[in-house]
Design a protein around this motif. Structure first.
Motif, short mmCIF file in Angstrom:
data_model
loop_
_atom_site.label_atom_id
_atom_site.label_comp_id
_atom_site.label_asym_id
_atom_site.label_seq_id
_atom_site.Cartn_x
_atom_site.Cartn_y
_atom_site.Cartn_z
N LYS A 398 57.27 76.88 -32.65
CA LYS A 398 57.00 76.86 -31.03
C LYS A 398 57.67 77.93 -30.56
N TYR A 403 52.35 81.05 -31.22
CA TYR A 403 52.24 79.57 -30.64
C TYR A 403 51.91 79.65 -29.08
N ALA A 410 47.94 74.46 -33.89
CA ALA A 410 48.91 73.64 -34.84
C ALA A 410 48.12 72.38 -34.87
N HIS A 412 47.67 68.74 -34.12
CA HIS A 412 48.30 67.96 -33.15
C HIS A 412 47.34 66.90 -32.53
N ARG A 418 54.39 66.69 -30.24
CA ARG A 418 54.22 67.45 -31.46
C ARG A 418 55.75 67.50 -32.12
N ASP A 419 55.86 66.64 -33.04
CA ASP A 419 57.35 66.46 -33.85
C ASP A 419 57.53 67.70 -34.65
N GLU A 420 58.53 68.33 -34.54
CA GLU A 420 59.06 69.52 -35.27
C GLU A 420 59.70 68.83 -36.39
N GLN A 424 59.68 73.48 -36.99
CA GLN A 424 58.28 74.03 -36.99
C GLN A 424 57.22 73.14 -36.90
N LEU A 425 56.13 73.63 -36.73
CA LEU A 425 54.92 72.77 -36.86
C LEU A 425 53.97 73.19 -37.82
N THR A 463 52.93 65.67 -39.25
CA THR A 463 52.97 64.47 -38.43
C THR A 463 51.66 64.88 -37.31
N GLN A 464 51.34 63.97 -36.66
CA GLN A 464 50.28 64.12 -35.65
C GLN A 464 49.31 65.14 -36.24
#
Ligand code: DGJ
Length: 711
Positions: A398, A403, A410, A412, A418-420, A424-425, A463-464
């Motif tokens: 992020k 970003y 990312a 999402h 937006r879980d890191e 990071q993503l 994730t997401q």
């Protein structure tokens, strides 16, 4: 001829040592087609294969249908209640009913032949093609599935194939499981009745399970007995479902994606699975592993014939604090030891002082490298070494310029966090613009800096995992991200044929036969403790060859486990793969450096055999008791012998070698003595490292050379 038609809907697929017989069952009442495996085992003549097709079918009662476990792709539909390999919804109807639509054979050249079995839904415009490839130099059979829709259809399961393991009173499974810094731990256990699922839902192959399973009837040993294996060549989420029916019989269905994933096929669109590979071997687990290794060298790895260079990697020595002076210092020492490739790890770019920032900003760290990296890399090259850099193209901080410019790049989901993970993503490699950007900067980096090597890392699961612009079809990212990674790697390699790539994912999170098609070696674990590493390497070797396994010698005490271990032991463990050094060389003593140089020189004399030879896991549980691993190539025999618990009174003293020519004489390099192959295999050698009185962590390298038979 590897594919032998037995009639117009039965075929025998032959490999050098096995036969796989399949046919399409046609229900006389309904016309439903069910492609079915009728045999998988030792090689049969065409006549015997024909007889197999005449065997009476399994009894089917009203309440159970064990017959479906023999199907090549059991669908969700009709009289089936097991875990489906194909599940599709047409409008409101979630059900598939297939008709046989013919077959095609293709001579693909180079000893490979492909059979396509064509099927179509009874009502909806939906085609299914089952593809099977056999080759004349391997017992591995490749299978994959293609579906094509004439009208919109939602696919919620599409496996590469289901493999039936012949009836046995009981079954065992073998697989590798683990965690970060504890990957590929071999597990062998009784296969329970029911469904046993090995899977990754992480978007990467995962540290916790690896996409293969081997099944035996409980009696196979390291060198004897029948073993059936299935491996998936895929580096994203995956699932292998092993089913043992209470009525008997077992099968393994494997494919990409995972439960809940929806793939909406637009009219005219097709979806092709990655290959699932099946291997029958009667040579025990060792024989099966050697067949997988030969397959990986013959048909997967891009540069299998090359000898991998001895590498130095700076990660454990300097972590993020990369500077020119300190890297050149390390490089000078590394070169003096005989290191051939110097890789600068994380920390050279953006404002990367720790793991919270800069992924995406792939320009040299402005404070540390105001004049760029070229001077440092030229300095390393002037020392006679090849040069490599660490990158994490799928990572996005992020806290980065990228970003800020492209938050939508990312993975999402709308109205979701937006879980890191590790700060990071994940960049969405399913997007064309992201892949173009990645190819652009990677190509520029490799060109400008004349890089020989990239360590391609990936440090977090998904994730997401969404892509809001795709609307209802966001699940595509689970599959298209991985395809995108492959595409970027493939393009880079095409543009830079000399470039070599190492796959890493926080250690061994991306080790599989899919990534090995695009990379030259993989980093199996962040745990570099030699004892722990032996267990990791043992599990790794079940499927993957030593020539693709990066292995570094690092400091003692080990930075992760704090365990102290002699330098020789650390080297001998790393010499079982592609040797590298990853310690802080500026703190090694003169005598340690001298030993390191001597061992690197020794490794270079045996590395062709280690990296390309036939591997035999000879004895003992690696890392826990006396153990040894042997490699044979042409006339050279290399044995690495380990004794972690030096004073243990129990355990073997002699080590029987295997895979030698019993008639031939072998010369033992250490003293020039000559031994018959029969003696070495029947009686064995007596390694000094295995004598019971002595320090912990003793090890040795034994080298033998085959002389002419009877000399
Ligand atoms: C994880 C890798 O496994 C390590 O070897 C190292 O490259 C770090 N990432 C760097 O961040």
């Amino acid at each position: 001829m590897p594919v032998i038609p037995l009639d117009d809907h039965h075929w025998a697929l032959t490999t050098p040592a096995s036969t796989y017989v399949i046919g399409v069952d046609l229900d006389p009442d309904t016309g439903e087609a069910a492609p079915r495996q009728t045999y998988w085992g030792p090689r049969l003549s065409a006549e015997a294969a024909r007889q197999v097709t005449a065997l009476p079918k399994r009894h089917v009662s009203s309440f159970s249908t064990p017959a479906e476990i023999e199907e090549l792709l059991p669908v969700d539909g009709g009289k089936r209640w097991g875990s489906p390999s194909l599940q599709v919804t047409f409008g409101d109807t979630r059900s598939v009913e297939l008709r046989f639509a013919g077959s095609r054979r293709h001579d693909e050249g180079g000893g490979a032949e492909r059979l396509d079995v064509l099927l179509a839904d009874a009502h909806h415009p939906f085609e299914v093609v089952l593809s099977l490839r056999v080759r004349d130099d391997t017992d591995v059979i490749e299978r994959w599935t293609t579906v094509r829709a004439g009208a919109e259809a939602v696919v919620t399961r599409l496996d590469s194939g289901n493999w039936f393991v012949p009836d046995a009173p009981a079954y065992r499974y073998s697989g590798v499981f683990g965690a970060w810094a504890e990957e590929t731990q071999l597990q062998r256990g009784l296969l329970p009745v029911g469904e046993l699922v090995f899977t990754s839902r992480q978007g990467i192959t995962s540290h916790t399970a690896n996409p293969w399973v081997m099944i035996d009837a409980g009696a196979a040993t390291e060198e004897h007995g029948e073993v059936w294996g299935v491996a998936l060549a895929w580096s994203g989420s995956w699932r292998l479902t092993t089913t043992q029916r209470p009525e008997g019989g077992a099968c393994v269905s494997g494919g990409f994606g995972h439960d809940g994933l929806r793939w909406t096929l637009a009219p005219g669109e097709e979806l092709v699975t990655p290959p699932a590979l099946g291997l029958y071997s009667d040579g025990g687990f060792g024989g099966a592993s050697r067949a997988w290794h030969a397959y990986a060298r013959g048909h997967v790895l891009p540069t299998p014939a090359e000898e991998r260079p001895v590498l130095y990697n700076s990660w454990e020595a300097t972590t993020f604090a990369v500077t020119e002076a300190q890297q050149l210092d390390l490089a000078k020492t590394a070169a003096s030891l005989g290191v051939e490739l110097f890789v600068i790890d994380d920390g050279w770019f953006g404002r990367r002082d720790d793991d919270t920032t800069s992924l995406g900003d792939w320009f040299p760290h402005r404070e540390r490298f105001p004049d760029g990296l070229r001077g440092m890399l030229d300095g390393i090259r002037d020392l006679g070494m090849l040069v490599g850099l660490w990158v994490e193209p799928e990572g996005l901080s992020k806290e980065s310029e990228l970003y800020r410019a492209h938050p939508d790049w990312a993975l999402h989901m709308e109205h979701r966090r937006r879980d890191e993970k590790r700060g990071q993503l994940v960049l969405n490699f399913a997007r064309d613009d992201v892949r173009e950007w990645a190819i652009g900067w990677l190509d520029g980096l490799v060109t400008d800096l004349r890089l020989d090597y990239l360590k391609w890392d990936m440090n977090r699961p998904f994730t997401q995992a969404g892509w809001p612009e795709r609307g209802g079809d966001q699940d595509r990212v689970w599959i298209d991200h991985t395809r995108g990674v492959y595409e970027v790697m493939r393009t880079l390699r095409e543009r830079h044929p000399g470039l070599r790539i190492e796959s890493c994912s926080g250690g061994g999170g991306r080790v599989d036969l899919g990534i090995l098609r695009h990379t030259d070696e993989v980093w199996p674990s962040d745990n570099t403790d030699a004892r722990d590493r032996q267990t990791v390497q043992h599990g790794f070797s079940q499927l993957y060859p030593a020539g693709a396994m990066s292995a570094w010698v690092t400091d003692s005490p080990n930075p992760t486990t704090r365990r102290e271990m002699p330098l020789r032991y650390r080297f001998h463990v790393a010499m079982a793969g592609v040797l590298g050094v990853g310690g802080n060389l500026t703190e090694w003593s003169a005598s340690e450096l001298e030993t390191a140089a001597e061992l690197i020189a020794q490794y270079k004399r045996v590395r062709a055999t280690v990296q390309h030879g036939a591997q035999y896991r000879l004895a003992g549980t690696p890392g826990q008791e006396r153990s040894a691993v042997q490699y044979v190539l042409d006339d050279q025999v290399v044995v690495l012998v380990y004794n972690p618990l030096g004073n243990a009174k129990r355990g073997p003293r002699t080590l029987r070698l295997t895979g030698l020519d019993p008639e031939a004489l072998y010369e033992l390099e250490s003293d020039g003595s000559h031994w018959h192959g029969a003696t070495l295999m029947g009686a064995g050698i007596r390694p000094a490292a295995w004598e019971p009185i002595g320090a912990d962590h003793r090890s040795e390298l034994v080298v033998l050379t085959k002389l002419c038979p009877g000399r």
